[in-house]
Design an enzyme around this catalytic site. Sequence first.
Site, PDB file in Angstrom:
ATOM      1  CG  ASP A 422       2.684  53.488  44.131  1.00  0.00           C
ATOM      2  OD1 ASP A 422       2.707  52.897  45.221  1.00  0.00           O
ATOM      3  OD2 ASP A 422       3.713  53.834  43.527  1.00  0.00           O
ATOM      4  CG  ASP A 492       9.660  51.453  46.301  1.00  0.00           C
ATOM      5  OD1 ASP A 492       9.034  50.926  45.366  1.00  0.00           O
ATOM      6  OD2 ASP A 492       9.292  52.501  46.861  1.00  0.00           O
TER       7      ASP A 492
HETATM    8  C1  GLA Z   1       6.385  54.442  44.946  1.00  0.00           C
HETATM    9  C2  GLA Z   1       6.577  53.150  44.183  1.00  0.00           C
HETATM   10  C3  GLA Z   1       7.689  53.310  43.182  1.00  0.00           C
HETATM   11  C4  GLA Z   1       7.376  54.442  42.242  1.00  0.00           C
HETATM   12  C5  GLA Z   1       7.130  55.705  43.039  1.00  0.00           C
HETATM   13  C6  GLA Z   1       6.652  56.824  42.154  1.00  0.00           C
HETATM   14  O1  GLA Z   1       7.464  54.703  45.772  1.00  0.00           O
HETATM   15  O2  GLA Z   1       6.827  52.101  45.056  1.00  0.00           O
HETATM   16  O3  GLA Z   1       7.873  52.114  42.466  1.00  0.00           O
HETATM   17  O4  GLA Z   1       6.251  54.113  41.470  1.00  0.00           O
HETATM   18  O5  GLA Z   1       6.157  55.513  44.046  1.00  0.00           O
HETATM   19  O6  GLA Z   1       6.439  57.999  42.849  1.00  0.00           O
END
Ligand code: GLA
Length: 710
Positions: A422, A492
Amino acid sequence: MRRTRLFFFALCACLLVGTQVRAIEMLPTFGDIDHIHLPALLVQHADGDQSLQLRAQDTTYIDNAQYQEMVIATKDMVQPFYVTIHVRQWKSVPITETWYEISHSEKKPVRLQRFDSGYLPLDNGDLYLVHLHGNWAAEGVPTVERLTRGVKTIRNSDGARNAHLDAPEVMISLDGVPQENSGRVLGAALCWSGNFEIRVAATDEKGFHFYAGIDPMASEYILSPKQVFTTPHLAYTYSDEGMGGVSRAFHRWARTCGMLHNGNATRNILLNSWEGIYFDITEERILAMMNDIAAFGGELFVMDDGWFGGKYQRNSDDAALGDWVVDTRKLPNGLKALTDAAKDRHIKFGIWIEPEATNTLSELYEQHPEWVLQERGRELKLGRGGTQLVLDMTNPKVQDFVFSIVDNLLTKHPEIAYIKWDANASIQNYGSPYLPRDKQSNLYVDYHLGLIKTLERIRAKYPNVVIQNCASGGGRANYGLMPYFDEFWVSDNNDALQRVYIQWGTSYFFPSNAMAQHIGGSPYLMTGRTTPIKFRCDVAMSGRLGMELQPAHMTDEERAQCTVAFADYKALRELIQLGNLYRLVSPFSEASPFSNQQSPAVQQVASLMYVNDAKDHAVLFAYGLTSFMKQASRRIRLAGLDPNRTYTLHEKNIRVAYHHDRNAWGEGEPCELDGKSFTGEYLMSVGLDIPLSTEYNIDYPSRIFELIVP
Ligand code: GLA
């Protein structure tokens, strides 16, 4: 394909008529251009001179099984300044790449003030630009506009990610409003993960000029003598099959030319823990989720954020990034207990990391405050959670640290089969403690070169671990990073209705086996929207299928539907993940919830399909986006089939029904099209009236059909 090749090689040939030919046709440089052109390359030499007049010195050709490449060595007429122009034409895909290698042997560093990756002159015409604009949780909205006189610029200044807001890929229709399956369209993707600038200039009446490269804003690159700077590659394609042709060329290139890691392989069905339990990780919850995904027939479980932390616990987004040790308060038996449990359940195990970041509340930051990007003497600007900072990837020690995060995990736990990488922060502090003061403006570029170097090391040692590229969703969907990743998290936002739109735009440039699409909960946590489980499955099934919710909260109907969906998906997986995409009816094409023109009279739908190379196997997806009583249905014309063959339709992921005799959910009834046969010609010219009527399901009806040549 041949036409594209001829086009680009004709362009190169301009340079070969004598060694003193100007390089302007391929690389307009400041100091050698007329007043019409903008420069693609602008430098300030060591002695202050700002002109560049490149002349071809030597041309060589590379011809191997995969591509032909023309390499033109050029030199400035006055200064010891050199640019090597590369033009690579792939043989199996109509994609051409251009890039430049820049070097010099001047007495002191040269300042690269603009250093594009490619330039292309375009004739006048009714040109339309298509580019993806979006945002966090709303990625990939196709934006279509007519190109007029003046300069149109698309750029991104996030620093660390470049696909939220504006993305580094565009299409240009040469024949007016772009069509999906007809018309001449040019596609271009800048293979870079940092700031970029794409310009289309029409500064006189003669034509248009296309440029793409790293954004020079706050990025003047200070190039030392003998150092070689290689610009990112710029990939072009040309199709007379409309935007769909451009997409298919990029998809094939990604899969077969190394632009997507393990591009030709299919991906597993997974459950990700994030939207199910967020930071509330316990061994018990993780084991229960593993039981559920295994019971549905899934193949992989991914433990998301929240599993790590020592002195600082990761119970929210404000602490512990950088402290990549298992939090034994949550997982007393460590990762080993989890990888063993996965093995027992015959599924694989994956884990989340965010290696390029830290929090002010972390042991890493306490030990290495000099490892974060920061501006000398200025207060730190803090990101997510009010504490997040970005590590200085220009620093080789930080690169080693980032490499060690993955290396330690995989050395200690070789059973880890999947990593979600990430990146949830932009570069807000513009300063590197590592770079010398007179090279601070190299930061935006060197950050990404450092990241790529680290990813290359990881891939050299771990070619088989599946790595997902995530940046708060699709913030890093770009071809700069894709060669190191197997897939990316599209958004997301898991709301199935909005996903139809997000996935549509994202598919313009990226192949379906790279697009992670998860079945979310309902009502959906971000939007509050309630959607039927079948619709959620059908939307997720058009790419790399997964699930992201708390299975413990699912109803029996939802469980039954997901079990059917997973089984059917496995049978269709190769076709969906590796087939040729044909977008049939766009959710954006007419009245759409986004354009505020909903009409109850005709149902609005979205539809797409995948066809194999032999054209004897296809899968069709159709989604109803609006539902009103007595609404007229919308006929869908298929594409990409063989007109002379006969195809039989088989409905898939049929909506489950409650069986009162058994007191259980079980198989449902297919619609009347199931088992019917049609010629390819009929399907493509007359089309299908797919039952997405209000009687079937008032909100969010959807159907999937497999098409087989008997
Ligand atoms: C980001 C990612 C999510 C999740 C969060 C975890 O927002 O896009 O899918 O993994 O971090 O903190």
